[in-house]
Design an enzyme around this catalytic site. Structure first.
Site, PDB file in Angstrom:
ATOM      1  N   SER A 146      10.170 -10.627  26.787  1.00 35.32           N
ATOM      2  CA  SER A 146       9.446 -10.242  25.378  1.00 35.32           C
ATOM      3  C   SER A 146      10.485  -9.564  24.390  1.00 35.32           C
ATOM      4  CB  SER A 146       8.362  -9.331  25.871  1.00 35.32           C
ATOM      5  OG  SER A 146       7.795  -8.636  24.573  1.00 35.32           O
ATOM      6  N   TYR A 165       5.610  -0.766  30.118  1.00 34.25           N
ATOM      7  CA  TYR A 165       5.740  -2.372  30.005  1.00 34.25           C
ATOM      8  C   TYR A 165       6.741  -2.858  29.718  1.00 34.25           C
ATOM      9  CZ  TYR A 165       5.098  -6.834  28.221  1.00 34.25           C
ATOM     10  OH  TYR A 165       5.148  -8.224  27.975  1.00 34.25           O
ATOM     11  N   LYS A 201      10.049  -5.206  31.509  1.00 33.12           N
ATOM     12  CA  LYS A 201      10.732  -6.308  31.044  1.00 33.12           C
ATOM     13  C   LYS A 201      12.325  -6.217  31.017  1.00 33.12           C
ATOM     14  CE  LYS A 201       7.029  -9.076  30.735  1.00 33.12           C
ATOM     15  NZ  LYS A 201       6.800 -10.059  31.605  1.00 33.12           N
TER      16      LYS A 201
HETATM   17  C1  WQD Z   1       0.236  -7.123  15.744  1.00 29.22           C
HETATM   18  C2  WQD Z   1       0.140  -6.412  14.596  1.00 29.22           C
HETATM   19  C3  WQD Z   1      -0.629  -4.194  14.679  1.00 29.22           C
HETATM   20  C4  WQD Z   1      -4.617  -5.358  16.473  1.00 29.22           C
HETATM   21  C5  WQD Z   1       2.020  -6.770  21.642  1.00 29.22           C
HETATM   22  C6  WQD Z   1       3.074  -6.239  22.698  1.00 29.22           C
HETATM   23  C7  WQD Z   1       4.423  -7.247  23.020  1.00 29.22           C
HETATM   24  C8  WQD Z   1       3.581  -8.502  23.262  1.00 29.22           C
HETATM   25  C9  WQD Z   1       2.610  -9.157  21.947  1.00 29.22           C
HETATM   26  C10 WQD Z   1       3.331  -8.828  25.499  1.00 29.22           C
HETATM   27  C11 WQD Z   1       0.520  -4.813  14.563  1.00 29.22           C
HETATM   28  C12 WQD Z   1      -1.721  -5.007  14.081  1.00 29.22           C
HETATM   29  C13 WQD Z   1      -3.204  -5.390  15.799  1.00 29.22           C
HETATM   30  C14 WQD Z   1      -5.802  -4.750  15.646  1.00 29.22           C
HETATM   31  C15 WQD Z   1      -4.134  -4.483  13.757  1.00 29.22           C
HETATM   32  N1  WQD Z   1       2.773  -8.528  24.159  1.00 29.22           N
HETATM   33  N2  WQD Z   1      -2.992  -5.006  14.688  1.00 29.22           N
HETATM   34  N3  WQD Z   1      -5.220  -4.454  14.113  1.00 29.22           N
HETATM   35  O1  WQD Z   1       1.919  -5.102  18.976  1.00 29.22           O
HETATM   36  O2  WQD Z   1       3.110  -6.736  18.020  1.00 29.22           O
HETATM   37  O3  WQD Z   1       2.789  -6.834  20.403  1.00 29.22           O
HETATM   38  O4  WQD Z   1       1.576  -8.140  21.692  1.00 29.22           O
HETATM   39  O5  WQD Z   1       4.641  -9.258  25.540  1.00 29.22           O
HETATM   40  O6  WQD Z   1       4.898  -6.787  24.131  1.00 29.22           O
HETATM   41  O7  WQD Z   1       3.691  -5.103  22.088  1.00 29.22           O
HETATM   42  O8  WQD Z   1       1.079  -7.596  18.976  1.00 29.22           O
HETATM   43  O9  WQD Z   1      -1.217  -8.201  18.247  1.00 29.22           O
HETATM   44  O10 WQD Z   1      -1.244  -6.034  19.108  1.00 29.22           O
HETATM   45  O11 WQD Z   1      -0.205  -6.231  16.720  1.00 29.22           O
HETATM   46  O12 WQD Z   1      -3.746  -4.108  12.716  1.00 29.22           O
HETATM   47  O13 WQD Z   1      -6.840  -4.707  15.982  1.00 29.22           O
HETATM   48  O14 WQD Z   1      -1.284  -6.413  14.281  1.00 29.22           O
HETATM   49  O15 WQD Z   1      -0.672  -2.849  14.217  1.00 29.22           O
HETATM   50  O16 WQD Z   1       1.191  -4.657  13.453  1.00 29.22           O
HETATM   51  P1  WQD Z   1       2.133  -6.365  18.965  1.00 29.22           P
HETATM   52  P2  WQD Z   1      -0.510  -6.795  18.442  1.00 29.22           P
END
Ligand code: WQD
Length: 340
Positions: A125, A150, A154
């Protein structure tokens, strides 16, 4: 040629099983159904016409892993997705993550190192980069101290694989995903988050379908074009295809090193608001959202430098953010029994 896909009923795993079958591989799916259901097998079959062999196994049990490989001596490659992957959950329950994500990996590698030559694709990741200093992020970007157990599993996983490859016949490719989104265009398989979705896109589609009352946008005071965080949202079908390309690179012995690393992204950064607007455009729905405080642990920006994947791996994304939103929306409606 038999290929094992661990976590093969999960989001990225199931899409990869489809692409492997499309290329004529015989697939054995291992899954402990902790975060997936057997119905996914029907979805895969509906797309390809072939139901993969499925074994409900828990890779945390060493004897179970040993027995599996004793019964399947002719396995040519393993694509390893099976892992716990919720960042927030890992902070509250680190040992669940170290036991599952590390022990399972060790038991798999102990079986593969017994083979003359084994081919191993590891689901890693972009989280290993933390908040990288330079954008776009390439594979030489320093891996930073993990912000969550997590992410640490990785990083540790990559180090274990590198060490084992030095002293065994194992050849491996580490695939560092950016943000996987979307669903198969047939709407037969897709993302099925259990409970309240942590990730942005499933929360968007569940809000649009009426399951959630509103989407909370975590902060619009970041130093970005519109103040919301930037990520590299890659269509899960593009991501799945990359796994087949990587596996064939190893099977065809085209790898330059025993362990190679590739960033898998589109190379384009999209803000949260841009994702919302793309969804509204393809769905024709006005999304109900409000801006709230930042979410702890979020980084401002991350998107991939795709040169190495394009030029060395010979793979690049074909699908757009809008196509990802369209497929995610079609899938959400299908799951909720809404005729499309
Ligand atoms: C994306 C953006 C949030 C939800 C995670 C893991 C990463 C990988 C992918 C496994 C951010 C914003 C989110 C919400 C929001 N997983 N958001 N409201 O955090 O980039 O990555 O998933 O490998 O390891 O960390 O993905 O989709 O959670 O967030 O505003 O209800 O959307 O703040 O900026 P993230 P995400």
């Amino acid at each position: 040629m038999k290929i094992v896909v661990t976590g093969g009923l999960g989001f990225i795993g199931s899409h990869t099983v489809v692409e492997l079958q499309n290329k004529g591989y015989e697939v054995i799916v291992i899954d402990n159904l902790s975060n997936a259901t057997e119905d996914v097998l029907q979805g895969i079959t509906a797309i390809t016409g072939t139901t993969p062999l499925f074994e409900k196994l828990d890779l945390r049990e060493k004897a179970v892993v040993q027995d599996f490989f004793k019964r399947h001596q002719d396995i040519k490659g393993v694509i390893h997705f099976a892992a716990s992957k919720a960042v927030g959950e890992s902070v509250g329950n680190p040992l669940l993550y170290y036991e599952n994500n590390i022990n399972s990996l060790v038991y798999l590698l102990q079986e593969l190192e017994k083979k003359e030559d084994a081919h191993f694709i590891f689901s890693s990741s972009c989280t290993v980069y933390g908040q990288a200093k330079v954008m776009p992020i390439d594979e030489n970007t320093a891996v930073q101290t993990a912000l969550s157990p997590y992410g640490n599993t990785k990083q540790i996983g990559e180090e274990i694989i590198s060490d084992v490859a030095k002293t065994s016949g194992i050849n491996a490719i580490l695939l560092r995903y950016f943000n996987p989104v979307g669903a198969h265009p047939t709407a037969e398989i897709g993302e099925l988050p259990l409970g309240v979705p942590q990730n942005l896109v499933p929360f968007i589609t569940q809000t649009a379908v009426g399951l959630r009352s509103e989407l909370l946008v975590y902060g619009d005071d970041y130093p970005t074009t519109d103040g919301t965080c930037i990520r590299d949202y890659i269509h899960v079908v593009d991501l799945a295809k990359a796994h087949v390309v990587a596996l064939e690179r190893l099977l065809d012995k085209k790898n330059n090193e025993k362990v190679e690393t590739f960033n898998l992204g589109t190379g384009v950064g999209s803000s949260v608001l841009e994702v919302i607007h793309a969804f509204e455009k393809v769905s024709g729905k006005k999304l109900n959202y409000s801006i709230v405080d930042r979410r702890a642990g979020d980084i401002t920006s991350a998107f991939a430098n795709t040169d190495k994947a394009n030029e060395v791996l010979g793979w690049k994304t074909q699908l757009t953010l809008e196509q990802a939103m369209e497929s995610a929306w079609k899938w959400e409606q299908k799951v909720r029994g809404i005729t499309i």
